[in-house]
Enzyme design. Structure first.
Site, mmCIF file in Angstrom:
data_model
loop_
_atom_site.group_PDB
_atom_site.id
_atom_site.type_symbol
_atom_site.label_atom_id
_atom_site.label_comp_id
_atom_site.label_asym_id
_atom_site.label_seq_id
_atom_site.Cartn_x
_atom_site.Cartn_y
_atom_site.Cartn_z
ATOM 1 N N ALA A 65 1.040 -1.562 -0.076
ATOM 2 C CA ALA A 65 -0.253 0.061 0.248
ATOM 3 C C ALA A 65 0.947 1.679 0.071
ATOM 4 O O ALA A 65 2.009 0.976 0.472
ATOM 5 C CB ALA A 65 -1.095 0.181 1.202
ATOM 6 N N GLY A 109 0.838 -5.183 0.716
ATOM 7 C CA GLY A 109 -0.540 -5.369 -0.004
ATOM 8 C C GLY A 109 -0.258 -5.903 -1.047
ATOM 9 O O GLY A 109 -0.936 -6.735 -1.884
ATOM 10 N N GLU A 112 -0.386 -8.893 -1.090
ATOM 11 C CA GLU A 112 -1.992 -9.418 -0.370
ATOM 12 C C GLU A 112 -2.638 -9.487 -1.542
ATOM 13 O O GLU A 112 -4.224 -10.028 -1.828
ATOM 14 C CB GLU A 112 -2.505 -8.408 0.418
ATOM 15 C CG GLU A 112 -1.983 -8.845 1.811
ATOM 16 C CD GLU A 112 -2.061 -7.201 2.914
ATOM 17 O OE1 GLU A 112 -2.354 -6.182 2.464
ATOM 18 O OE2 GLU A 112 -2.476 -7.930 4.604
ATOM 19 N N GLU A 132 5.093 -5.178 6.933
ATOM 20 C CA GLU A 132 4.136 -3.927 8.025
ATOM 21 C C GLU A 132 4.520 -3.760 9.081
ATOM 22 O O GLU A 132 4.394 -2.358 9.757
ATOM 23 C CB GLU A 132 2.198 -4.354 8.323
ATOM 24 C CG GLU A 132 1.762 -4.276 6.503
ATOM 25 C CD GLU A 132 1.691 -5.497 5.471
ATOM 26 O OE1 GLU A 132 2.207 -6.472 5.922
ATOM 27 O OE2 GLU A 132 1.023 -5.650 5.067
#
Ligand code: CAA
Length: 258
Positions: A65, A109, A112, A132
């Site tokens: 992200a 992300g 993911e 993260e």
């Protein structure tokens, strides 16, 4: 449609989406994920498309992200905005198969996103991780849920708690990726597999996707029952008649997606 953060193309019966924020290693922001959703809607509605491939660049599938977007978020920004995760399940709800072709970094992300796809083909340069914890947050788009289902609890804990990266060989051994391919052949080989899938009966391909996904969301008995009923329903398809007739007549089947 004029996309700013992705490139959307068709290659025969395959829809190809290339994440395209090279300066930020394809970091995922809302604009990119929203565009991804729109591109998937388009391919889902297009009767000529039988399989979808999502890829990134040589250096990064996606490095997570967008940290610059999130750095100053308050709880309310994250909760009300549901930032990058708000459209995430669109990949899961897509009824056509979606393959992630991953080269370079697939972190946070990015990992993911790849795991949301139906399978991952990895270049030998691929590196997967959920780093993260280093940023003072935890995975927020399925990392703590999909990773243990893919690689088991021990390795998922190891990756999420230490932030270490896993290379393509380890990812294949542990069940995260379906195939490892030399980096320079990744897209070609993935498109070849996608084209093979797109050449089969689309309703059958959709049934297989739905049925395999059931294995993750139900008990074995429920999953077996779902498979059995879906198997029975395949005999209502013209494509089943064609597939079996072609076998008996020793010719290639011509599926009509009916
Ligand atoms: N967000 C925003 N920008 C990013 C980014 C990210 N996730 N990852 C990389 N970039 C940017 C860098 O800031 C850099 O930009 P500038 O050139 O403007 O400085 C550019 O991409 C190139 O990156 P590096 O110079 O860092 O490249 P590198 O080869 O030295 O390192 C890397 C590559 C190891 C991937 C490193 O960039 C990195 O650690 N990135 C962050 C990975 C990360 O923590 N991801 C998790 C994000 S949080 C998340 O995803 C939450 C969730 O679950 C939903």
């Amino acid at each position: 449609m004029d996309y700013q953060n992705i490139i959307v193309e068709t290659r025969g019966k395959v829809g190809l989406i290339t994440l395209n924020r090279p300066k930020a290693l394809n970091a995922l922001n809302d604009a990119l994920v929203d565009e991804l959703g729109l591109a998937l809607n388009g391919f889902e509605a297009d009767e000529n498309i039988g399989c979808i491939v999502i890829t990134g660049s040589e250096k990064a599938f996606a490095a997570g992200a967008d940290i610059t977007m999130m750095a100053n978020f308050s709880y309310m920004d994250a909760y009300k905005g549901d930032y990058i995760t708000r459209n995430w399940e669109r990949i899961k709800t897509c009824r056509k198969p979606v393959i992630a072709a991953v080269a370079g970094f697939a972190l946070g992300g990015g990992c993911e996103l790849a795991m949301s796809c139906d399978m991952i083909y990895a270049a030998d340069s691929a590196k997967f991780g959920q780093p993260e914890v280093k940023l003072g947050i935890l995975p927020g788009a399925g990392g703590t849920q999909r990773l243990p289902r893919a690689v088991g609890k021990a390795k998922a804990m190891d990756l999420c708690l230490t932030a270490r990266m896993m290379d393509a060989t380890e990812a294949e051994k542990s069940g995260l990726v379906a195939r490892v391919i030399p980096a320079e052949q990744l897209l070609e080989e993935t498109l070849k597999a996608a084209d093979t899938i797109a050449g089969f009966s689309l309703p059958v391909v959709m049934m297989i996707k739905e049925s395999v996904n059931r294995a993750y969301e139900s008990s074995l008995n429920e999953g077996l029952l779902f498979e059995r009923r879906t198997f029975h329903s395949a005999f209502a398809l013209e494509d089943q008649k064609e597939g079996m007739a072609a076998f008996v007549e020793k010719r290639k089947a011509e599926f009509k997606n009916r």
